[in-house]
Motif scaffolding. Sequence first.
Motif, mmCIF file in Angstrom:
data_model
loop_
_atom_site.group_PDB
_atom_site.id
_atom_site.type_symbol
_atom_site.label_atom_id
_atom_site.label_comp_id
_atom_site.label_asym_id
_atom_site.label_seq_id
_atom_site.Cartn_x
_atom_site.Cartn_y
_atom_site.Cartn_z
ATOM 1 N N ARG A 94 0.820 -1.214 0.000
ATOM 2 C CA ARG A 94 0.000 0.000 0.000
ATOM 3 C C ARG A 94 0.856 1.268 0.000
ATOM 4 O O ARG A 94 0.344 2.371 -0.145
ATOM 5 N N LEU A 95 2.166 1.114 0.188
ATOM 6 C CA LEU A 95 3.083 2.247 0.133
ATOM 7 C C LEU A 95 3.766 2.252 -1.224
ATOM 8 O O LEU A 95 4.048 1.195 -1.781
ATOM 9 N N ARG A 96 4.025 3.436 -1.747
ATOM 10 C CA ARG A 96 4.752 3.531 -3.014
ATOM 11 C C ARG A 96 5.862 4.565 -2.853
ATOM 12 O O ARG A 96 5.706 5.544 -2.119
ATOM 13 N N PRO A 97 6.970 4.340 -3.532
ATOM 14 C CA PRO A 97 8.070 5.306 -3.447
ATOM 15 C C PRO A 97 7.633 6.666 -3.994
ATOM 16 O O PRO A 97 6.995 6.747 -5.036
ATOM 17 N N ALA A 98 7.964 7.710 -3.253
ATOM 18 C CA ALA A 98 7.713 9.070 -3.731
ATOM 19 C C ALA A 98 8.773 9.417 -4.771
ATOM 20 O O ALA A 98 9.791 8.739 -4.886
ATOM 21 N N THR A 99 8.523 10.474 -5.529
ATOM 22 C CA THR A 99 9.504 10.939 -6.503
ATOM 23 C C THR A 99 9.884 12.361 -6.147
ATOM 24 O O THR A 99 9.030 13.230 -6.233
ATOM 25 N N PRO A 100 11.095 12.603 -5.679
ATOM 26 C CA PRO A 100 12.219 11.679 -5.508
ATOM 27 C C PRO A 100 11.999 10.773 -4.306
ATOM 28 O O PRO A 100 11.325 11.139 -3.354
ATOM 29 N N ASN A 101 12.604 9.594 -4.368
ATOM 30 C CA ASN A 101 12.446 8.618 -3.294
ATOM 31 C C ASN A 101 13.415 8.852 -2.150
ATOM 32 O O ASN A 101 13.130 8.495 -1.022
#
Length: 167
Positions: A94-101
């Motif tokens: 349910r978590l996804r890497p933000a951009t930038p990570n």
Amino acid sequence: MRALRLAAFRAFYRLPFRWRRRLVRMGSVHYIVGAVTIVRDADAESPGRILLLRQPPGPGWSVPGGLLNRGERPIAGAARELAEETGIRLPIDRLRPATPNAVVHTGGRWVDMVFETEVPADAPLDPDEAEVHEAAWHPLDALPRLTGPTARLLAHYGIGPLKAEDD
């Protein structure tokens, strides 16, 4: 100079492995690595809301997060910290890497791995009273006073008082 360097390397490689490793670690840059989660209200209308925490020792608000345990994957650390600090337990999918990570702070010695998720605002919050004074949803266009590191981190995502004016 070349002979001196050669002698130093020969002496170094004659040392026991444990001592060599210790010497290398003493001379290497050390990083503090954390994982944070930007939690958005899944049901909010524009401009949206994010979940913020008021934690000791300062008066500012921050996003859920903390330091990684040795060998812990950043996404697992983000999920663990989210659960510990807010009571919101989510599987890592349910978590996804933000951009930038990855966001590098304070002279390059502190790195936060940043993740994003959405949660309905009516999800029960059960903040850890030892770590968190208060957890609350805040509109993106009316954020409370943020900690300095949080304001700088959120600016990378176009959020908060330090975001670029053209966002």
